[in-house]
Design a protein around this motif. Structure first.
Motif, PDB file in Angstrom:
ATOM      1  N   VAL A 310      36.748  28.271   9.625  1.00 54.29           N
ATOM      2  CA  VAL A 310      36.355  26.952  10.143  1.00 54.29           C
ATOM      3  C   VAL A 310      35.516  26.205   9.114  1.00 54.29           C
ATOM      4  O   VAL A 310      35.725  25.007   8.853  1.00 54.29           O
ATOM      5  CB  VAL A 310      35.581  27.114  11.461  1.00 54.29           C
ATOM      6  N   PHE A 311      34.575  26.904   8.505  1.00 50.60           N
ATOM      7  CA  PHE A 311      33.648  26.261   7.566  1.00 50.60           C
ATOM      8  C   PHE A 311      34.376  25.734   6.341  1.00 50.60           C
ATOM      9  O   PHE A 311      34.247  24.555   5.971  1.00 50.60           O
ATOM     10  CB  PHE A 311      32.558  27.247   7.149  1.00 50.60           C
ATOM     11  N   TRP A 312      35.165  26.586   5.694  1.00 52.30           N
ATOM     12  CA  TRP A 312      35.779  26.175   4.430  1.00 52.30           C
ATOM     13  C   TRP A 312      36.924  25.187   4.639  1.00 52.30           C
ATOM     14  O   TRP A 312      37.234  24.390   3.742  1.00 52.30           O
ATOM     15  CB  TRP A 312      36.254  27.395   3.653  1.00 52.30           C
ATOM     16  N   THR A 313      37.542  25.204   5.803  1.00 57.66           N
ATOM     17  CA  THR A 313      38.538  24.178   6.106  1.00 57.66           C
ATOM     18  C   THR A 313      37.906  22.797   6.093  1.00 57.66           C
ATOM     19  O   THR A 313      38.451  21.831   5.535  1.00 57.66           O
ATOM     20  CB  THR A 313      39.199  24.446   7.469  1.00 57.66           C
ATOM     21  N   ILE A 314      36.724  22.698   6.688  1.00 57.76           N
ATOM     22  CA  ILE A 314      36.018  21.413   6.730  1.00 57.76           C
ATOM     23  C   ILE A 314      35.434  21.076   5.362  1.00 57.76           C
ATOM     24  O   ILE A 314      35.515  19.934   4.893  1.00 57.76           O
ATOM     25  CB  ILE A 314      34.912  21.456   7.802  1.00 57.76           C
ATOM     26  N   PHE A 315      34.836  22.071   4.696  1.00 51.40           N
ATOM     27  CA  PHE A 315      34.168  21.812   3.419  1.00 51.40           C
ATOM     28  C   PHE A 315      35.162  21.338   2.356  1.00 51.40           C
ATOM     29  O   PHE A 315      34.886  20.390   1.599  1.00 51.40           O
ATOM     30  CB  PHE A 315      33.450  23.067   2.932  1.00 51.40           C
TER      31      PHE A 315
END
Length: 473
Positions: A310-315
């Motif tokens: 979830v984090f790296w998809t957004i980042f």
């Protein structure tokens, strides 16, 4: 049985006794012998007893006793028969002993080992599954008790049996698995309050291995973001002070001027992710302790991977944030990660200004790189010297960036499954406590996953375990 000719051997003795008796009847002065009293037994009648007949009578009586004892004992009480024959019991005593042996016995009562409690069982499970740093979870006394009580480790069946015995179960094994499960989970509680809560034990042990798995995956995201606590799943808005955020002079008796909130705002909300796991009858019958140790560890690892996803998809979907117009994006051959490239990025970072054109005053602190640039990033952060052995040497060996920017490495930056990934792109970021690039929200501040247990129907799965992880949306 053979008989010896006792009559020949006994006769001389009889004659000797008779001679002695006759001499005793004669007085020294040759007076007439005394006539025996009328009630005295006749000597001749005593001396005429046949020893052979007497022995035969005794042997016959012994044979009768032996036969009677064996008849009373039969084939079911051979031990009593042997003891009766050896110690000379009569038939009456033998019958009493047989009656005592045949008397119905009270059912055997299982006495609960008071040294085994929930903490000891938890420690035994963790020792058996080799949980790391178990000394931080339980004290030395508990670990020692678990090691001595379960020397070869504990299985799932033995764990459930201990809980069942604490709840009044009198069985000695796991053959009646349904009864064991009913007692273990308190369905047939007969002994008052149980000292062992099997549901709590399963939950505690599973949570320890859940966290062990959770912290085993990459956590670079935690070092470059800000964390926010939220109380519900509603969308929350974050604002950044811009413009009038500098102090203004205050005249004597004057009023303080208000700062202003600019138009820079960001929304975020917490969400829930989870996975259901069941400990079914196959795990119990197979005595698989991994159902509450290895499986939760996998759940924990899955939770950590989900947060990363979830984090790296957004980042990495940052094309609208890192732009030349925002003066936070550099491109070109001279932006490769070298001393010159890092120097250029540092200058661009320090030259950033706010909406009024003034420096933002934030210092870069983190060098975020993909795995291909890990060695160079670490070298730029730690090495005192960087030597150029080529003929085009153009700078001294001293490293001007040593100790400036902490290197953080993530394998997600170059993974092509994520939009915006690159093996050559790198980032120079501020400390998230000063100016976070990205914010992660957690419900009530719960960052790590938790396990919730529920008792299911015993015909299906005795225990169901739910792994829950609040993550950013």
């Amino acid at each position: 049985m053979g008989w010896w000719p006792w009559s020949k051997r006994v006769r001389p003795v009889v004659r000797f006794i008779r001679a002695k008796f006759d001499s005793a009847q004669t007085t020294p002065d040759n007076r007439s012998p005394r006539r025996p009293k009328a009630d005295a037994p006749a000597v001749d009648s005593v001396l005429t007893i046949d020893p052979v007949a007497d022995m035969r009578a005794k042997a016959a009586a012994e044979e009768e006793r032996i036969a009677a004892v064996r008849k009373v004992c039969g084939s079911d009480h051979a031990d009593i028969s042997a003891k009766a024959l050896q110690e000379g019991w009569d038939v009456t005593r033998t019958e009493l002993e047989v009656l005592r042996a045949d008397r119905p016995k009270a059912p055997a009562a299982h006495v609960v080992d008071q040294t085994v409690n929930g903490a000891v069982l938890e420690a035994a499970c963790m020792l058996t599954a080799k949980l790391g740093d178990v000394e931080k979870v339980h004290d030395e006394k508990t670990l020692d008790a678990a090691s001595r009580r379960f020397r070869g480790g504990i299985g799932l069946q033995e764990l459930l049996l201990e809980a069942a015995w604490a709840n009044g179960y009198t069985g000695r094994n796991f053959r009646d698995s349904r009864a064991v499960l009913r007692f273990a989970f308190g369905k047939d509680l007969q002994a008052g309050f149980s000292t062992i809560d099997i549901g709590g034990i399963l939950s505690n042990v599973s949570n320890k291995f859940l966290l062990d798995g959770f912290f085993s995956v990459e956590r670079t995201w935690r070092n470059i973001c800000a964390v926010r606590n939220v109380g519900d799943f509603k969308t929350v808005t974050s604002y950044r002070l811009i413009g009038k955020d500098q102090y203004e002079p205050v005249a004597p008796g004057g009023e303080l001027k208000h700062g202003t909130l600019g138009n820079e705002q960001y929304t975020n909300k917490a969400d829930t992710f989870g996975l259901l796991m069941s400990i079914d009858r196959r795990d119990v019958i197979n005595d698989d302790l991994g159902a509450i140790t290895l499986t939760p560890r996998k759940l924990g690892r899955g939770s950590g991977l989900k947060i990363n996803d979830v984090f790296w998809t957004i980042f990495l979907a940052n094309s609208s944030f890192f732009t030349a117009g925002n003066k936070n994006y550099l491109t070109g051959a001279d932006t490769a990660l070298t001393i010159d490239g890092l120097t250029k990025a540092e200058v661009a970072f320090l030259d950033q200004v706010d909406s009024e054109g003034k420096p933002i005053g934030i210092m870069p602190a983190i060098l975020l790189v993909p795995t291909a640039l890990s060695a160079m990033g670490t070298q730029l952060f730690k090495s005192l010297e960087l030597r150029d052995t080529t003929s085009s040497t153009k700078y001294p060996v001293a490293n001007p960036h040593q100790g400036k920017f902490r290197a953080e490495v993530s394998r997600y930056l170059a993974n092509t499954k994520y939009t915006g990934a690159s093996a050559k792109a790198w980032y120079l970021l501020a400390d998230p406590a000063d100016l976070p690039t990205i914010e992660v929200a957690f419900l009530n501040g719960q960052e790590s996953p938790t396990i919730e247990t529920a008792e299911a129907h015993f015909n299906n799965s005795p225990v169901r375990v739910l792994g829950i992880q609040p993550c950013p949306a």
